[in-house]
Design a protein around this motif. Structure first.
Motif, PDB file in Angstrom:
ATOM      1  N   THR A  48       1.971  21.532  51.459  1.00 29.04           N
ATOM      2  CA  THR A  48       3.220  22.008  52.058  1.00 29.04           C
ATOM      3  C   THR A  48       3.646  23.382  51.552  1.00 29.04           C
ATOM      4  O   THR A  48       4.782  23.791  51.789  1.00 29.04           O
ATOM      5  CB  THR A  48       4.394  21.009  51.868  1.00 29.04           C
ATOM      6  OG1 THR A  48       4.876  21.073  50.525  1.00 29.04           O
ATOM      7  CG2 THR A  48       3.981  19.591  52.224  1.00 29.04           C
TER       8      THR A  48
ATOM      9  N   VAL B 108       2.141  16.594  56.785  1.00 35.49           N
ATOM     10  CA  VAL B 108       2.557  17.681  55.914  1.00 35.49           C
ATOM     11  C   VAL B 108       3.629  18.563  56.555  1.00 35.49           C
ATOM     12  O   VAL B 108       4.376  19.241  55.836  1.00 35.49           O
ATOM     13  CB  VAL B 108       1.343  18.548  55.498  1.00 35.49           C
ATOM     14  CG1 VAL B 108       0.344  17.741  54.706  1.00 35.49           C
ATOM     15  CG2 VAL B 108       0.681  19.215  56.697  1.00 35.49           C
TER      16      VAL B 108
ATOM     17  N   PRO C 291       7.426  16.677  54.869  1.00 35.45           N
ATOM     18  CA  PRO C 291       7.029  17.418  53.663  1.00 35.45           C
ATOM     19  C   PRO C 291       7.551  16.808  52.365  1.00 35.45           C
ATOM     20  O   PRO C 291       6.862  16.821  51.352  1.00 35.45           O
ATOM     21  CB  PRO C 291       7.598  18.824  53.903  1.00 35.45           C
ATOM     22  CG  PRO C 291       8.705  18.633  54.896  1.00 35.45           C
ATOM     23  CD  PRO C 291       8.251  17.511  55.768  1.00 35.45           C
TER      24      PRO C 291
END
Length: 335
Positions: free
Chosen positions: A54, A70, A74
Motif C-alpha cells: 500500500t 490493497v 489498505p
C-alpha cells in the motif's frame, strides 16, 4: 486465486510518467511458504513490493494480502503484514527495546503484551544483551535484525522483505537466513526480494524472475535450474600430468569434454547418476588418482544469465515514485 494464498498479485502494472516500471506481473504465495522475487536492480522488485504493501497505488491490476485488497482495504492489509525495506528504518536515537515498544504502541497493542513480545523478540534475534543500547551503536547486522524484529511486534501473518541482507557481511547474512527459516517454520508467509541468487536458492520455495518489469520465469529453484541445461559431470584429477590420460579414458564414454588445466578438471555433459558411477568405475581400474568426481547442477546465476543474457547485478537503479531512483521506505506509511 484461493483463500489458501496469503499473497496474490494479478496483472499488476505501474507507470511513472512514460516509464513502465512493472508490466503485467502476476503471482501467488501459498500460506506458510516463501516466494523469492528475483531480479537485478531496476527490474521492478521494489515497485512491486510497494504496491503490495500500500505504499504506492497500482496503475492497473489487483493485489491481495491475507485476503484483503490493497486498494479497497489498505488498513486491513497494513494490519496483516510487516515490511522490512532495503534500509533499516529503526530510530537510531532509541534503544532496541524502546524501538520495539514504540512500534507496539503505534499499533495500539496492550502494554503487557508489548513488554513480553519485546523481550521475546530481542532474545529471538540475539539482541537481548544489546536491548538497552541505542540503535546507532549497533552493527549493520544488528540493525537489520532489529528492523526485522520491529516488523514482527504485531505478529503479522505475512512479511515482505525487500533485499533484507543488502550490505550485510556473509556471517550476518547466514544468521538472518536462519531467523527467516524459523519464522516460516512457525507459519509466517514471506515474500523476499533479492538480487543474491544464493539467497533465493537457500530460502525460497518458489521463485518469480523479473526483468525490466516483466515476469520472465517462475518455478521452484530446481525447476529453474533444469531450464538452463543438464547437470555436468566434473572430474578433478590429483596431478595435472594425469589430465591427458584421464581425457583419453573418458573420451569413448562421453559426447564432449572441456579441459581446465588450471583447475585440473574435466567437465562433460552428465547423463545421470548411473553415468557418473560408470565413469568413476573406469578411474578405479585405471590407477589415476582423483581429488573429486561429481555432478554439478546449473546455479541460479546460470539460470539468470540463460534467461536474460546478463547477470543479476548488471541492472540499473530502480525508479521510485518520482522516477528518479529514490524510494520512500518510511515505515510510518504502513502503520
Amino acid at each position: 486465486m484461493t483463500s489458501t494464498h496469503a499473497i496474490e498479485a494479478e496483472h499488476l502494472v505501474k507507470h511513472f510518467g512514460d516509464t513502465v516500471a512493472v508490466d503485467d506481473v502476476s503471482f501467488v504465495v501459498p500460506e506458510g511458504s516463501v516466494l523469492g522475487l528475483l531480479g537485478p536492480n531496476g527490474a521492478g522488485k521494489t515497485t512491486t513490493v510497494r504496491m503490495m504493501t500500500t505504499l504506492t497505488l497500482p496503475t492497473s491490476g489487483t493485489a491481495r494480502v491475507a485476503g484483503h485488497d490493497v486498494v479497497g482495504e489498505p488498513d486491513a492489509v497494513r494490519r496483516s503484514m510487516g515490511l522490512t525495506g532495503q534500509a533499516a528504518t529503526v530510530d537510531e536515537l532509541l534503544t532496541g527495546r524502546e524501538n520495539l515498544r514504540l512500534i507496539g504502541q503505534l499499533y495500539g497493542l496492550d502494554k503487557g503484551y508489548i513488554s513480553r513480545a519485546s523481550e521475546d523478540l530481542l532474545e529471538r534475534f540475539s539482541l537481548g544483551e544489546a536491548g538497552d543500547r541505542i540503535a546507532k551503536t549497533y552493527s549493520g547486522g544488528m540493525r537489520r535484525r532489529l528492523d526485522l524484529a520491529v516488523s514482527l511486534i504485531a505478529t503479522p501473518p505475512v512479511l515482505f522483505l525487500d533485499e533484507p541482507t543488502t550490505g550485510l557481511d556473509p556471517r550476518s547474512r547466514v544468521e538472518l537466513w536462519e531467523v527467516l527459516r524459523e519464522l516460516v517454520a512457525d507459519g509466517t508467509t514471506l515474500l523476499l526480494t533479492t538480487q543474491y541468487l544464493e539467497e533465493a536458492d537457500q530460502l525460497a520455495d518458489n521463485i518469480v524472475v523479473i526483468d525490466r518489469g516483466t515476469v520472465i520465469a517462475e518455478g521452484t529453484p530446481l525447476q529453474l535450474k533444469d531450464r538452463s541445461g543438464a547437470a555436468a559431470l566434473v572430474v578433478t584429477v590429483s596431478e595435472a600430468r594425469d589430465l591427458d590420460a584421464a581425457e583419453a579414458l573418458m573420451r569413448p564414454h562421453v559426447q564432449e569434454l572441456h579441459i581446465d588445466h588450471g583447475a585440473r578438471q574435466i567437465t562433460a555433459p552428465a547423463e545421470g547418476l548411473g553415468h557418473m558411477t560408470r565413469v568413476a568405475g573406469l578411474f578405479d581400474e585405471s590407477g589415476i588418482v582423483l581429488d573429486d568426481i561429481g555432478l554439478k547442477r546449473p546455479s541460479l546465476d546460470d539460470v539468470f544469465l540463460h534467461l536474460t543474457g546478463h547477470r543479476a547485478e548488471d541492472g540499473e537503479a530502480e525508479a521510485g515514485s518520482d522516477g528518479t531512483g529514490a524510494t520512500d521506505q518510511s515505515r510510518e506509511a504502513v502503520r
